[in-house]
Design a protein around this motif. Structure first.
Motif, PDB file in Angstrom:
ATOM      1  N   PRO A 160       0.815  -1.217   0.000  1.00  0.00           N
ATOM      2  CA  PRO A 160       0.000   0.000   0.000  1.00  0.00           C
ATOM      3  C   PRO A 160       0.849   1.269   0.000  1.00  0.00           C
ATOM      4  O   PRO A 160       2.000   1.281   0.456  1.00  0.00           O
TER       5      PRO A 160
ATOM      6  N   SER B  82      -0.485  -1.432   6.232  1.00  0.00           N
ATOM      7  CA  SER B  82      -1.279  -0.611   5.309  1.00  0.00           C
ATOM      8  C   SER B  82      -1.041   0.883   5.510  1.00  0.00           C
ATOM      9  O   SER B  82      -0.799   1.614   4.568  1.00  0.00           O
TER      10      SER B  82
ATOM     11  N   SER C 240      -6.165   3.527   4.140  1.00  0.00           N
ATOM     12  CA  SER C 240      -7.137   2.692   3.441  1.00  0.00           C
ATOM     13  C   SER C 240      -6.951   2.739   1.933  1.00  0.00           C
ATOM     14  O   SER C 240      -6.792   1.718   1.275  1.00  0.00           O
ATOM     15  N   TYR C 241      -7.005   3.952   1.364  1.00  0.00           N
ATOM     16  CA  TYR C 241      -6.775   4.116  -0.071  1.00  0.00           C
ATOM     17  C   TYR C 241      -6.410   5.563  -0.344  1.00  0.00           C
ATOM     18  O   TYR C 241      -6.575   6.436   0.507  1.00  0.00           O
ATOM     19  N   SER C 242      -5.896   5.817  -1.524  1.00  0.00           N
ATOM     20  CA  SER C 242      -5.254   7.093  -1.832  1.00  0.00           C
ATOM     21  C   SER C 242      -6.256   8.161  -2.241  1.00  0.00           C
ATOM     22  O   SER C 242      -7.381   7.871  -2.644  1.00  0.00           O
TER      23      SER C 242
ATOM     24  N   GLU D  22      -3.830   0.075  -6.030  1.00  0.00           N
ATOM     25  CA  GLU D  22      -4.813   1.131  -6.318  1.00  0.00           C
ATOM     26  C   GLU D  22      -4.174   2.498  -6.471  1.00  0.00           C
ATOM     27  O   GLU D  22      -4.654   3.327  -7.247  1.00  0.00           O
TER      28      GLU D  22
ATOM     29  N   GLY E 226      -8.313   3.853  -5.630  1.00  0.00           N
ATOM     30  CA  GLY E 226      -9.140   3.590  -4.465  1.00  0.00           C
ATOM     31  C   GLY E 226     -10.092   2.421  -4.618  1.00  0.00           C
ATOM     32  O   GLY E 226     -10.994   2.257  -3.798  1.00  0.00           O
ATOM     33  N   THR E 227      -9.914   1.595  -5.645  1.00  0.00           N
ATOM     34  CA  THR E 227     -10.843   0.495  -5.876  1.00  0.00           C
ATOM     35  C   THR E 227     -10.100  -0.836  -6.000  1.00  0.00           C
ATOM     36  O   THR E 227      -8.921  -0.886  -6.362  1.00  0.00           O
TER      37      THR E 227
ATOM     38  N   ALA F 227      -6.793  -1.834  -8.439  1.00  0.00           N
ATOM     39  CA  ALA F 227      -5.605  -2.566  -7.988  1.00  0.00           C
ATOM     40  C   ALA F 227      -5.357  -3.781  -8.878  1.00  0.00           C
ATOM     41  O   ALA F 227      -4.228  -4.049  -9.301  1.00  0.00           O
TER      42      ALA F 227
END
Length: 414
Positions: free
Chosen positions: A199, A325, A328-330, A356, A364-365, A369
């Motif tokens: 991540p 991690s 969570s996501y960018s 991702e 973010g999905t 990824a």
């Protein structure tokens, strides 16, 4: 406790072929062009802080106001050359458009819509970029909740591979056309190339030491792209005592004070509610012990349902502080270059990158990824063909799957 949705239930989704061939069922939570992205207003219940349910007409009317506010904010990009946060753009629009200002309960409902927007980006509205707010390509087909989670997908992809668990990498050395991957417990793996999919948070924290250093164009991209935080507190109950709707929400004077509960009973039949805070609220809750975090979620639930029972057990995620991690996501921060995802994905000699945070179209999905993993594999294959012409062609590890076969996805809404 992690990824749950397939965003874009259609043949064009890079994951749809795999999910269809595995016969995995989905639960539709929204169609196309929903103001709430992965939910629509077909099955919900919103309440104020005193437990009074917000009438549907108010929710719909404020939703249209929010849609206009968001569009007016996007229009500012034609007027302002310099980037700004979405929150700042909202303030400018509301100053110019008194008709979009809300008061009383309507203002609280508007804050709830902003809260859900923040959940989509896993960051507060004063953090993410106005210029990049619609950078992601939204596929058609709406959004589907993976009823069995993504574990069956991971298991299928991992079948036949040599997966080494509990091997946390802390050093990657490039030397004379080879790669040495070092782990915390002193093991060394040697190879001709490596694909790196950790991540973004791990890369930003420099938990892996690259020797020699990664080029500045890549390191600066890693620094500039931000990692958001969204957590889940899953509350397991003996039985269902809440309305038979897909989600519950609490409206409040600020987006920070709003709440969102996903009703998993609707999709899975299990008596589970999942409280999902994002941004600074997620960061703050993550500082609490699990028992206190779960109690906070129950306290929020009791604003809606005063007689809510205690859960028989709970699970609490810690994506922001999890060493594997660190987020969570960018998301795109204000004022940063718009080629960050491309630069993070770009190979460095025999190092290839995926995940991702390397996806231009689908950040973010899960499908973003997955798609970048396929791209990195193809880049790696091309590298070997150019540098090791005497090697036999690669054999696909996903031979059991037929990449060009599309079976209709099993999606329903009960």
């Amino acid at each position: 406790m992690g990824a749950s949705w397939l965003h874009g239930v259609c043949e064009e989704n890079p994951l749809s072929s795999l999910i269809g061939q595995l016969g995995l069922p989905l639960y539709r939570t929204s169609g196309d062009d929903s103001i709430l992205y992965d939910h629509d207003l077909e099955s919900y219940a919103l309440f104020d802080m005193d437990g009074q349910q917000v009438v549907p007409d108010t929710v719909v009317e404020v939703g249209e106001t929010f849609r206009s506010l968001l569009q007016e904010a996007k229009n500012l990009r034609e007027e302002y050359v310099d980037d700004m946060s979405v929150s700042q753009a909202f303030a400018i629009v509301l100053e110019r458009r008194p008709d979009l200002r809300m008061e009383g309960l309507a203002h609280k409902v508007l804050q709830w819509y902003i809260c859900r927007l923040e959940g989509w980006f896993a960051a507060d509205a004063d953090k993410f970029s106005l210029h990049c707010i619609d950078e992601e390509e939204l596929l058609v087909g709406g959004h589907g909740l993976m009823i069995n989670g993504y574990a069956p997908v991971i298991s299928a992809l991992a079948d036949g591979l040599d997966i080494r668990l509990d091997h946390r990498v802390n050093r990657i050395v490039r030397e004379s056309g080879t790669v040495q991957v070092h782990t915390e417990d002193g093991k060394v793996f040697k190879a001709d190339a490596a694909v790196i999919t950790v991540p973004l948070g791990v890369l930003k924290a420099k938990l892996i030491n690259f020797e020699p250093n990664l080029p500045e164009w890549k390191e600066s991209a890693i620094r500039d792209l931000e990692m958001g935080n969204e957590n889940k507190i899953a509350l397991f109950f003996d039985n269902v005592f809440w309305p038979n709707v897909e989600f519950l929400g609490v409206v409040a004077p600020t987006s920070y004070g709003c709440s969102y509960f996903l009703n998993l009973h609707k999709a899975t039949g299990h008596p589970v509610l999942v409280y999902m805070p994002s941004g600074s609220l997620a960061d703050d809750i993550e500082k609490l012990p699990d028992e206190v975090a779960a109690s906070f979620a129950v306290h929020q639930l009791r604003r809606i349902l005063p007689d809510a029972k205690e859960p028989v057990r709970f699970l609490v995620s810690h994506w922001g502080t999890d060493i594997n991690s660190l987020g969570s996501y960018s998301y795109d921060a204000v004022g940063k270059p718009q080629d960050l995802y491309t630069r993070i994905r770009k190979p460095v000699e025999n190092l290839f990158f995926a995940g991702e945070a390397t996806s231009d179209n689908f950040p973010g999905t899960a499908h973003g990824a997955f798609a970048t993993g396929l791209m990195a594999a193809e880049d790696c294959r091309r590298y070997f063909n150019e540098n090791f012409s005497n090697l036999a062609p690669f054999q696909p590890v996903m031979a059991m799957l037929r990449p060009n076969l599309y079976l209709p996805l099993q999606i329903s809404r009960m």
